[in-house]
Design an enzyme around this catalytic site. Structure first.
Site, PDB file in Angstrom:
ATOM      1  N   ASP A 141       0.847  -1.193   0.000  1.00  0.00           N
ATOM      2  CA  ASP A 141       0.000   0.000   0.000  1.00  0.00           C
ATOM      3  C   ASP A 141       0.887   1.250   0.000  1.00  0.00           C
ATOM      4  O   ASP A 141       1.794   1.370   0.835  1.00  0.00           O
ATOM      5  CB  ASP A 141      -0.870  -0.053   1.272  1.00  0.00           C
ATOM      6  CG  ASP A 141      -1.940   1.013   1.306  1.00  0.00           C
ATOM      7  OD1 ASP A 141      -2.421   1.411   0.225  1.00  0.00           O
ATOM      8  OD2 ASP A 141      -2.315   1.441   2.418  1.00  0.00           O
ATOM      9  N   HIS A 142       0.639   2.165  -0.926  1.00  0.00           N
ATOM     10  CA  HIS A 142       1.366   3.450  -0.991  1.00  0.00           C
ATOM     11  C   HIS A 142       2.891   3.297  -0.976  1.00  0.00           C
ATOM     12  O   HIS A 142       3.575   3.928  -0.161  1.00  0.00           O
ATOM     13  CB  HIS A 142       0.949   4.386   0.157  1.00  0.00           C
ATOM     14  CG  HIS A 142      -0.465   4.868   0.059  1.00  0.00           C
ATOM     15  ND1 HIS A 142      -0.877   5.818  -0.847  1.00  0.00           N
ATOM     16  CD2 HIS A 142      -1.577   4.503   0.743  1.00  0.00           C
ATOM     17  CE1 HIS A 142      -2.179   6.029  -0.710  1.00  0.00           C
ATOM     18  NE2 HIS A 142      -2.635   5.230   0.238  1.00  0.00           N
TER      19      HIS A 142
ATOM     20  N   ASP B  11       3.102   4.703  -5.520  1.00  0.00           N
ATOM     21  CA  ASP B  11       2.392   5.958  -5.309  1.00  0.00           C
ATOM     22  C   ASP B  11       3.311   7.127  -5.673  1.00  0.00           C
ATOM     23  O   ASP B  11       4.106   7.586  -4.858  1.00  0.00           O
ATOM     24  CB  ASP B  11       1.944   6.051  -3.842  1.00  0.00           C
ATOM     25  CG  ASP B  11       1.235   7.361  -3.534  1.00  0.00           C
ATOM     26  OD1 ASP B  11       1.160   8.234  -4.424  1.00  0.00           O
ATOM     27  OD2 ASP B  11       0.766   7.520  -2.386  1.00  0.00           O
TER      28      ASP B  11
ATOM     29  N   GLU C 173      -1.224   5.827  -8.623  1.00  0.00           N
ATOM     30  CA  GLU C 173      -2.088   6.876  -8.048  1.00  0.00           C
ATOM     31  C   GLU C 173      -1.880   8.190  -8.781  1.00  0.00           C
ATOM     32  O   GLU C 173      -0.763   8.605  -9.054  1.00  0.00           O
ATOM     33  CB  GLU C 173      -1.795   7.082  -6.549  1.00  0.00           C
ATOM     34  CG  GLU C 173      -2.638   8.223  -5.956  1.00  0.00           C
ATOM     35  CD  GLU C 173      -2.550   8.335  -4.428  1.00  0.00           C
ATOM     36  OE1 GLU C 173      -2.443   7.295  -3.756  1.00  0.00           O
ATOM     37  OE2 GLU C 173      -2.594   9.482  -3.935  1.00  0.00           O
TER      38      GLU C 173
HETATM   39  P1  13P Z   1      -8.667   4.703   5.746  1.00  0.00           P
HETATM   40  O1  13P Z   1      -7.646   4.556   6.830  1.00  0.00           O
HETATM   41  O2  13P Z   1      -9.251   6.073   5.717  1.00  0.00           O
HETATM   42  O3  13P Z   1      -9.653   3.611   5.739  1.00  0.00           O
HETATM   43  O4  13P Z   1      -7.845   4.586   4.352  1.00  0.00           O
HETATM   44  C1  13P Z   1      -7.147   3.409   4.069  1.00  0.00           C
HETATM   45  C2  13P Z   1      -6.336   3.542   2.829  1.00  0.00           C
HETATM   46  O5  13P Z   1      -6.668   4.241   1.904  1.00  0.00           O
HETATM   47  C3  13P Z   1      -5.109   2.746   2.742  1.00  0.00           C
HETATM   48  O6  13P Z   1      -4.406   2.990   1.560  1.00  0.00           O
HETATM   49  O1  G3H Z   2      -3.111   4.946   3.679  1.00  0.00           O
HETATM   50  C1  G3H Z   2      -2.524   4.742   4.740  1.00  0.00           C
HETATM   51  C2  G3H Z   2      -2.852   3.537   5.514  1.00  0.00           C
HETATM   52  O2  G3H Z   2      -3.897   3.791   6.415  1.00  0.00           O
HETATM   53  C3  G3H Z   2      -1.628   3.023   6.204  1.00  0.00           C
HETATM   54  O3  G3H Z   2      -1.223   3.890   7.217  1.00  0.00           O
HETATM   55  O4  G3H Z   2       1.179   4.337   6.803  1.00  0.00           O
HETATM   56  O5  G3H Z   2       0.197   4.551   9.114  1.00  0.00           O
HETATM   57  O6  G3H Z   2       0.511   2.294   8.046  1.00  0.00           O
HETATM   58  P1  G3H Z   2       0.259   3.754   7.831  1.00  0.00           P
HETATM   59 ZN    ZN Z   3      -4.571   4.961   0.837  1.00  0.00          ZN
END
Ligand code: 13P
Ligand code: G3H
Ligand code: ZN
Length: 284
Positions: A82-83, A104, A134
């Protein structure tokens, strides 16, 4: 089952007009809660780890936890970064066994975002790993920006068309009014923009910051082409709330397993509800 790619779960979602939940995991209890929910709901599922989660738990621990959990169930499981903002981190995740990654580049100039995302896509294709990109900036609810400033950060549909065509991503994360973290009021989603992005790109669209988005807006988003929905904050809140409640009710308990069991159960219930809302329940 062995891990599958984003493409493997999002193509059937495209055919069936539903979305697959992508839930953030940071430790064993969260991984177990998400996987058990998926097995009980007969739902495909995406487990995702952020760079922060990888710093917290360790890359090899995350991969081992998710692979072990996936082996024990008969539903498709994706392990997704993620990201990922760092090209080399993305490469480390691919090497460690992630079946899907997000690059990202939303904070980069468009041409640079396209160029690096395209490189990740080329490498992903060569080794069977799917890629999310993204475009536009999905902020945090804590970011102190006005509505007009927020709109300036939204995804531009024409830029999205170019981004998808030139990068070749499997899924596109868009900024249409959602934000990471808890919302202060009701989020205002720009569905017209989403519709235009979908028409111009034909891409599989990802909704980030979906915790706290009203159910009707989630359904409308899915009707307009959202196929992956990211949830983290709802899990965090239910985890901590359950722990606080347990400790308040059992102040003398010293067994961490007893503290974490209700937290896991609370997260599992949230994941199950989301799978039903997204329409992925019963699809695996
Ligand atoms: P929320 O924490 O707002 O549910 O978003 C999660 C997210 O987008 C992780 O990439
Ligand atoms: O988009 C972000 C997610 O909620 C993950 O958050 O970077 O604090 O693990 P984090
Ligand atoms: Zn996100």
């Amino acid at each position: 089952m062995e891990l599958v790619t984003l493409k493997d779960v999002l193509e059937p979602a495209e055919q069936g007009c539903y979305a697959v939940g992508a839930f953030n995991a940071n430790n064993m209890e969260i991984v177990q809660a998400i996987i058990e929910a998926a097995a009980e709901e007969r739902s495909p599922v995406i487990l995702q780890a952020s760079q922060g989660a990888i710093r917290y738990a360790g890359l090899d621990y995350i991969v081992a936890l998710v692979k072990t959990a996936a082996k024990g169930v008969n539903v498709p499981v994706v392990l997704h970064l993620d990201h990922g903002t760092d090209f080399l981190q993305v490469m480390r995740c691919i090497r460690a066994g992630f079946s899907s990654v997000m690059f990202d580049g939303s904070s980069l100039p468009l041409a640079e975002n396209i160029e690096i995302t395209r490189q990740v896509v080329d490498i992903g294709r060569a080794v069977g790993v799917s890629v999310e990109g993204e475009l536009g900036k999905i902020g945090g609810t804590e970011d102190d920006v006005s509505v007009s400033e927020k709109e300036a950060l939204f995804t531009d549909p024409l830029e999205a068309q170019r981004f998808v065509r030139e990068s070749g991503v499997d899924a596109l994360a868009v900024a249409i009014g959602t934000a990471h973290g808890p919302y202060k009021g009701r989020p205002e989603l720009d569905f017209e923009r989403l519709k235009k992005i979908r028409e111009l790109t034909g891409a599989t669209i990802v909704m980030h910051g979906a915790s706290g988005v009203p159910d009707d807006d989630v359904r409308q988003g899915i009707a307009l082409g959202i196929r992956k929905i990211n949830i983290d904050t709802d899990l965090r809140q239910s985890f901590v709330r359950a722990i606080k409640e347990f400790i308040a009710a059992n102040p003398d308990n010293i067994d961490p397993r007893k503290v974490l069991a209700p937290a896991k159960e609370a997260m599992k219930n949230i994941v199950r509800e989301k799978m039903r809302l997204f329409g992925s329940a019963g699809k695996a």
